[in-house]
Design a protein around this motif. Sequence first.
Motif, mmCIF file in Angstrom:
data_model
loop_
_atom_site.group_PDB
_atom_site.id
_atom_site.type_symbol
_atom_site.label_atom_id
_atom_site.label_comp_id
_atom_site.label_asym_id
_atom_site.label_seq_id
_atom_site.Cartn_x
_atom_site.Cartn_y
_atom_site.Cartn_z
ATOM 1 N N ASN A 160 4.416 12.476 0.346
ATOM 2 C CA ASN A 160 5.671 12.729 1.065
ATOM 3 C C ASN A 160 5.503 13.557 2.339
ATOM 4 O OD1 ASN A 160 6.933 11.256 -0.832
ATOM 5 N ND2 ASN A 160 7.911 12.990 -1.887
ATOM 6 N N TRP A 219 -3.769 11.788 4.140
ATOM 7 C CA TRP A 219 -4.672 10.667 3.861
ATOM 8 C C TRP A 219 -5.694 10.514 4.989
ATOM 9 C CZ3 TRP A 219 -4.738 5.857 6.607
ATOM 10 C CH2 TRP A 219 -5.591 4.904 6.051
ATOM 11 N N GLU A 269 -16.771 0.170 4.066
ATOM 12 C CA GLU A 269 -15.411 0.091 4.584
ATOM 13 C C GLU A 269 -15.359 0.336 6.084
ATOM 14 O OE1 GLU A 269 -13.075 2.789 2.346
ATOM 15 O OE2 GLU A 269 -13.377 1.643 0.527
ATOM 16 N N CYS A 291 -6.520 2.343 0.632
ATOM 17 C CA CYS A 291 -5.150 2.079 0.156
ATOM 18 C C CYS A 291 -4.577 3.183 -0.695
ATOM 19 C CB CYS A 291 -5.098 0.820 -0.698
ATOM 20 S SG CYS A 291 -5.718 -0.620 0.076
ATOM 21 N N SER A 292 -5.366 4.200 -1.020
ATOM 22 C CA SER A 292 -4.831 5.192 -1.954
ATOM 23 C C SER A 292 -5.523 6.544 -1.845
ATOM 24 C CB SER A 292 -4.965 4.667 -3.395
ATOM 25 O OG SER A 292 -6.324 4.585 -3.740
ATOM 26 N N PHE A 306 -3.999 11.271 -10.720
ATOM 27 C CA PHE A 306 -3.090 10.212 -10.250
ATOM 28 C C PHE A 306 -3.720 9.495 -9.069
ATOM 29 C CE2 PHE A 306 -0.499 13.695 -11.860
ATOM 30 C CZ PHE A 306 0.357 13.052 -12.753
ATOM 31 N N ARG A 307 -3.512 8.184 -9.034
ATOM 32 C CA ARG A 307 -3.897 7.442 -7.835
ATOM 33 C C ARG A 307 -2.598 7.118 -7.116
ATOM 34 N NH1 ARG A 307 -8.523 2.935 -8.092
ATOM 35 N NH2 ARG A 307 -9.247 3.219 -5.961
ATOM 36 N N ILE A 308 -2.431 7.708 -5.958
ATOM 37 C CA ILE A 308 -1.127 7.554 -5.298
ATOM 38 C C ILE A 308 -1.278 6.848 -3.942
ATOM 39 C CG2 ILE A 308 -0.133 9.572 -6.437
ATOM 40 C CD1 ILE A 308 -0.670 11.138 -3.895
ATOM 41 N N GLU A 309 -0.168 6.484 -3.346
ATOM 42 C CA GLU A 309 -0.170 5.777 -2.067
ATOM 43 C C GLU A 309 -0.612 6.720 -0.949
ATOM 44 O OE1 GLU A 309 2.533 6.011 -4.118
ATOM 45 O OE2 GLU A 309 2.025 4.111 -5.062
ATOM 46 N N PRO A 310 -1.102 6.165 0.159
ATOM 47 C CA PRO A 310 -1.493 7.045 1.281
ATOM 48 C C PRO A 310 -0.347 7.939 1.756
ATOM 49 C CG PRO A 310 -2.333 4.836 1.636
ATOM 50 C CD PRO A 310 -1.450 4.760 0.424
ATOM 51 N N ASP A 311 0.896 7.478 1.587
ATOM 52 C CA ASP A 311 2.035 8.324 1.959
ATOM 53 C C ASP A 311 2.717 8.892 0.707
ATOM 54 O OD1 ASP A 311 2.962 5.878 1.062
ATOM 55 O OD2 ASP A 311 4.567 5.706 2.542
ATOM 56 N N GLY A 312 1.963 8.910 -0.406
ATOM 57 C CA GLY A 312 2.546 9.334 -1.683
ATOM 58 C C GLY A 312 2.751 10.830 -1.792
ATOM 59 N N ASP A 364 -9.388 6.264 -0.478
ATOM 60 C CA ASP A 364 -9.904 5.003 0.057
ATOM 61 C C ASP A 364 -8.855 4.396 0.973
ATOM 62 O OD1 ASP A 364 -7.999 3.612 -1.464
ATOM 63 O OD2 ASP A 364 -9.361 3.403 -3.161
ATOM 64 N N THR A 367 0.827 -1.200 0.000
ATOM 65 C CA THR A 367 0.000 0.000 0.000
ATOM 66 C C THR A 367 0.867 1.258 0.000
ATOM 67 O OG1 THR A 367 -1.678 -1.168 1.241
ATOM 68 C CG2 THR A 367 -1.818 1.217 1.252
ATOM 69 N N HIS A 368 1.868 1.261 0.874
ATOM 70 C CA HIS A 368 2.602 2.503 1.097
ATOM 71 C C HIS A 368 3.835 2.638 0.197
ATOM 72 C CE1 HIS A 368 0.092 2.451 4.682
ATOM 73 N NE2 HIS A 368 0.197 3.761 4.617
ATOM 74 N N LYS A 369 4.097 3.888 -0.119
ATOM 75 C CA LYS A 369 5.233 4.213 -0.959
ATOM 76 C C LYS A 369 6.542 3.789 -0.288
ATOM 77 C CE LYS A 369 7.091 8.025 -3.506
ATOM 78 N NZ LYS A 369 6.918 9.383 -3.963
ATOM 79 N N GLY A 411 2.173 5.513 -7.435
ATOM 80 C CA GLY A 411 1.340 6.618 -7.856
ATOM 81 C C GLY A 411 2.062 7.654 -8.693
ATOM 82 N N PHE A 446 3.085 15.485 -10.989
ATOM 83 C CA PHE A 446 4.262 14.781 -11.485
ATOM 84 C C PHE A 446 4.560 15.147 -12.945
ATOM 85 C CE2 PHE A 446 1.992 11.959 -8.483
ATOM 86 C CZ PHE A 446 2.893 12.043 -7.429
ATOM 87 N N LYS A 492 -4.098 -0.518 -5.256
ATOM 88 C CA LYS A 492 -5.094 0.187 -6.067
ATOM 89 C C LYS A 492 -4.484 0.766 -7.345
ATOM 90 C CE LYS A 492 -8.863 -0.214 -3.575
ATOM 91 N NZ LYS A 492 -9.346 0.688 -2.559
ATOM 92 N N ALA A 493 -3.327 1.407 -7.187
ATOM 93 C CA ALA A 493 -2.721 2.060 -8.356
ATOM 94 C C ALA A 493 -2.323 1.056 -9.424
ATOM 95 C CB ALA A 493 -1.509 2.881 -7.936
ATOM 96 N N ARG A 524 3.040 17.933 -2.322
ATOM 97 C CA ARG A 524 3.481 17.376 -3.600
ATOM 98 C C ARG A 524 2.818 18.088 -4.785
ATOM 99 N NH1 ARG A 524 7.180 13.939 -6.209
ATOM 100 N NH2 ARG A 524 7.027 12.238 -4.731
ATOM 101 N N MET A 535 -0.414 11.916 6.712
ATOM 102 C CA MET A 535 -1.445 12.625 7.495
ATOM 103 C C MET A 535 -2.560 13.169 6.604
ATOM 104 S SD MET A 535 -0.910 12.004 10.439
ATOM 105 C CE MET A 535 -2.350 12.877 11.048
ATOM 106 N N ASN A 573 1.289 -0.644 -5.879
ATOM 107 C CA ASN A 573 0.237 -0.348 -4.915
ATOM 108 C C ASN A 573 -1.025 -1.130 -5.314
ATOM 109 O OD1 ASN A 573 -2.371 1.425 -4.527
ATOM 110 N ND2 ASN A 573 -0.980 1.964 -2.863
#
Lengths: 530, 59
Positions: B41, B47, A516, B20-21, B33-39, B18, A387-389, A408, B6, A436-437, B3, B45, A434
Amino acid sequence: MKKVELVKELLKITFNGLGFNMNLNLVKSLSGRKFVGKTRPVYWTCPPSFENIEKLIEWEFNLDKKVITLFDKMNEKVEVQIDSIPGFERMYPFQLKGVEFLEMMGGRALIGDEMGLGKTIQALGYLALHPELRPAVIICPASLKLNWEKEIWNWMQVPALVLSGNYKKLGFNHLENIIVINYDILDSWADFLVSLNPSCLIIDEAHMIKNQKAKRSKAVKKLAKKVDHVIGLTGTPIINRPSEFFAILNLLNKNEWPSFWGYAHKYCGAKHNGFGWDFNGSSNVEKLNEALKRTMIRRLKSEVLPELPAKVRTVIPLEITNRAEYNKAVQDFADLMDSDSDDTPPAVQLTRIEALKQLVVEGKIKACINWISDFLESGEKLVVFCTHKKVVNQLMDEFGHMGVKVDGSVKTTDRHESVRLFQEHPECKVFIGNIKAAGVGLTLTAASSTAFIELPWEPAAADQAEDRVHRIGQEADSVNAYYLLGQNTIDMEIAELLDEKRKVLDSVLDGKETEETGLLTELMNRIMGD
Amino acid sequence: MARNCFVCSGELEIIDVDDCSITVYCDRCGEEFRIEPDGLNEGGMEWVEAMQMKEDGLI
């Protein structure tokens, strides 16, 4: 005179007279042959392997009765038929055949089935068939110890003794036990294990003892010396790298595989490069395949496909390295929950759950990396979801040289390039993305296995991610999904909830998914012990 | 937001989230873009806040 006798479990070869030089050259090509020149007449010895006797017959040597009887016995396939093994009724027919093969070989053989076909179950089936073979020792990579423990419990309902750390005295009787130990600590425990006189030894990922000089290989050899029943398990195809398998083949059947020199020259495409011998190739592949049939059984997924379900999900429990920190965080979490009022916002609860999840990932990431490395040894490709980067990056640090990522920040055009590389390049073994991505819309059918390091909260997201490796439009396919979960952590709770949700969804025709937040609430209740 | 886009370095806006993203949108170039919860940087938080906003029906 050209005669062959069986003396002290060796073939004694004597010849003289006409054609001496020609016979000498022929005998010199026998595997494991030795010259005995102290006596008159001089003679040669070699192990009584199928291949050696076959050659001597071809060269028209006269075999004495004992040798002929032995050769007939080798030729005669004693078919063993097992109807079922109590407790193992869920086994697939091809897995039962694997146990029959082990039985036929007197419990000394290699199961070389492709990854995901259940080599573990077949080895356990053999142990269940022979409750008298105790203690039994299972040697495996550290990342698979808990999995063995889990499978032993699931299939045999007996607790396994899992050894960890360096040798220490254990204060109870182990003679009835199934003992699980990892390669890295085997050297330290070897004397203790030898003293137990184990009756059966299972060597998982047997290609790991490829280097005969390595400590782990020596320790395995030491332990295997006095054990009658030795079973090797490996998913790595021998044909691609024959030199790596001599050690295990020799350990299982010394007569068939007596000398590395002969083996390497025959099957490893031996080349002298001016500095020394290079045994990294392969040669006489068909002959090797034929010879292996007397030691190994190997089935490919494609061969047993009709027997397999479309998806096989396997939970791989992993020990976390930060257990004390995790336990404290769970306690703090419970204390906070106790002091919360009813209107504590879900986001606060979410933050706390997330903190626990992240701690688990931190604690298991090393074990995950080890598991992935072990998997990749099989030569198969793997799709890893997280999930996480931060986790994607950690995995890329480790596997970036042989893999691609889609996170992402990767632009659409670059995503296609990553997918193309993974699909087409034989050296590109890992895809990291990821859930979802990368879990939707991409086709990653070069792999037939996925591994989940972090979990989503909806079964549909996991299902969709699993389906990336399904061949669309081809019903005849079976994929493996591995869930790498922290043992006794929130990971297990989430996985159980996902599974329960899946069952509900499967049973409801119009399958409306639970919200959820429903899972979050259920998770909170579980952690609080409601 | 920590951020930028890109593609064009424009400012990103969270449009969905959601478990996960996070889905972000760039007003300048129209990329999504669909990025990570910590995408983004910033430790994830954004997220959590976005999940709360979604809970409250704000996104």
